[in-house]
Enzyme design. Structure first.
Site, PDB file in Angstrom:
ATOM      1  N   ASP A  94       2.873  16.074   0.688  1.00  0.00           N
ATOM      2  CA  ASP A  94       3.319  17.439   0.378  1.00  0.00           C
ATOM      3  C   ASP A  94       2.548  17.919  -0.862  1.00  0.00           C
ATOM      4  O   ASP A  94       2.421  17.198  -1.846  1.00  0.00           O
ATOM      5  CB  ASP A  94       4.827  17.433   0.087  1.00  0.00           C
ATOM      6  CG  ASP A  94       5.418  18.835   0.078  1.00  0.00           C
ATOM      7  OD1 ASP A  94       6.307  19.108   0.890  1.00  0.00           O
ATOM      8  OD2 ASP A  94       4.987  19.668  -0.769  1.00  0.00           O
TER       9      ASP A  94
ATOM     10  N   HIS B 282       8.735  19.575  10.550  1.00  0.00           N
ATOM     11  CA  HIS B 282       8.191  18.505   9.705  1.00  0.00           C
ATOM     12  C   HIS B 282       9.333  17.729   9.081  1.00  0.00           C
ATOM     13  O   HIS B 282      10.349  18.299   8.694  1.00  0.00           O
ATOM     14  CB  HIS B 282       7.257  19.054   8.613  1.00  0.00           C
ATOM     15  CG  HIS B 282       7.822  20.177   7.820  1.00  0.00           C
ATOM     16  ND1 HIS B 282       7.914  21.469   8.304  1.00  0.00           N
ATOM     17  CD2 HIS B 282       8.360  20.209   6.574  1.00  0.00           C
ATOM     18  CE1 HIS B 282       8.461  22.248   7.387  1.00  0.00           C
ATOM     19  NE2 HIS B 282       8.747  21.507   6.329  1.00  0.00           N
TER      20      HIS B 282
HETATM   21  P1  5GP Z   1      10.268  23.550   4.185  1.00  0.00           P
HETATM   22  O1  5GP Z   1       9.622  24.437   5.225  1.00  0.00           O
HETATM   23  O2  5GP Z   1      10.760  22.250   4.778  1.00  0.00           O
HETATM   24  O3  5GP Z   1      11.314  24.249   3.406  1.00  0.00           O
HETATM   25  O4  5GP Z   1       9.139  23.172   3.122  1.00  0.00           O
HETATM   26  C1  5GP Z   1       7.780  23.153   3.424  1.00  0.00           C
HETATM   27  C2  5GP Z   1       7.087  22.111   2.592  1.00  0.00           C
HETATM   28  O5  5GP Z   1       5.699  22.180   2.891  1.00  0.00           O
HETATM   29  C3  5GP Z   1       7.212  22.330   1.076  1.00  0.00           C
HETATM   30  O6  5GP Z   1       7.693  21.120   0.468  1.00  0.00           O
HETATM   31  C4  5GP Z   1       5.808  22.695   0.615  1.00  0.00           C
HETATM   32  O7  5GP Z   1       5.473  22.162  -0.643  1.00  0.00           O
HETATM   33  C5  5GP Z   1       4.941  22.088   1.710  1.00  0.00           C
HETATM   34  N1  5GP Z   1       3.701  22.833   1.949  1.00  0.00           N
HETATM   35  C6  5GP Z   1       3.587  24.189   2.108  1.00  0.00           C
HETATM   36  N2  5GP Z   1       2.298  24.524   2.326  1.00  0.00           N
HETATM   37  C7  5GP Z   1       1.586  23.370   2.304  1.00  0.00           C
HETATM   38  C8  5GP Z   1       0.204  23.069   2.467  1.00  0.00           C
HETATM   39  O8  5GP Z   1      -0.647  23.950   2.681  1.00  0.00           O
HETATM   40  N3  5GP Z   1      -0.165  21.769   2.386  1.00  0.00           N
HETATM   41  C9  5GP Z   1       0.752  20.766   2.153  1.00  0.00           C
HETATM   42  N4  5GP Z   1       0.283  19.513   2.084  1.00  0.00           N
HETATM   43  N5  5GP Z   1       2.067  21.005   1.999  1.00  0.00           N
HETATM   44  C10 5GP Z   1       2.476  22.292   2.064  1.00  0.00           C
END
Ligand code: 5GP
Length: 129
Positions: free
Chosen positions: A28, A92
């Protein structure tokens, strides 16, 4: 197309931990804790429970293997997991090396350098079976 599909297709870089034909795991970019990893099905689907039961179990199987590698590579009390998807609407599994409740509250973030991300990904990847 989700940002994770762009990562899967190589349009955006990531710190990759593991991959097979159907799944990819990468660090992340804004981690709760060192080693915070995301496990993502290559087939883009919005919500976890929109997956077929077979695909759900298969995702959990791959996540289990990544969690086992994380436990070996990153010292922590336990690896915790959650599935949210409110920021990125592409299924994810968050795997978070956890020492305290705040590590899984998605409020406190840790800053890592590029070298630290590279070293962490290599170390987790080397334990992946
Ligand atoms: P959620 O959708 O589960 O609330 O969180 C999405 C997660 O994806 C977050 O923890 C954020 O830091 C991560 N994230 C968002 N964009 C990217 C990216 O471009 N690359 C990576 N490696 N992680 C990402």
């Amino acid at each position: 197309m989700s940002i994770f599909t762009k990562i899967i297709e190589g349009e955006i870089p990531c710190y990759k931990v593991a991959e097979d034909d159907n799944y990819i795991a990468f660090l992340d970019i804004n981690p709760n804790a060192k080693g915070h990893t995301l496990v993502v099905p290559k087939k883009e689907e919005n919500k976890l429970f929109d997956l077929s039961k077979e695909d759900y179990l298969s995702l959990m199987d791959f996540s289990y293997r990544v969690a086992k590698a994380l436990e070996k590579a990153v010292s922590c009390k336990r690896v915790c997991t959650s599935v949210i998807g409110l920021e990125v609407p592409h299924v994810h599994v968050h795997l978070v090396p956890t020492n305290a409740m705040e590590d899984i509250q998605f409020t406190k973030k840790v800053k890592l350098t590029n070298d630290e991300f590279v070293a962490l990904a290599a170390s987790i990847s080397s334990e992946f079976e």
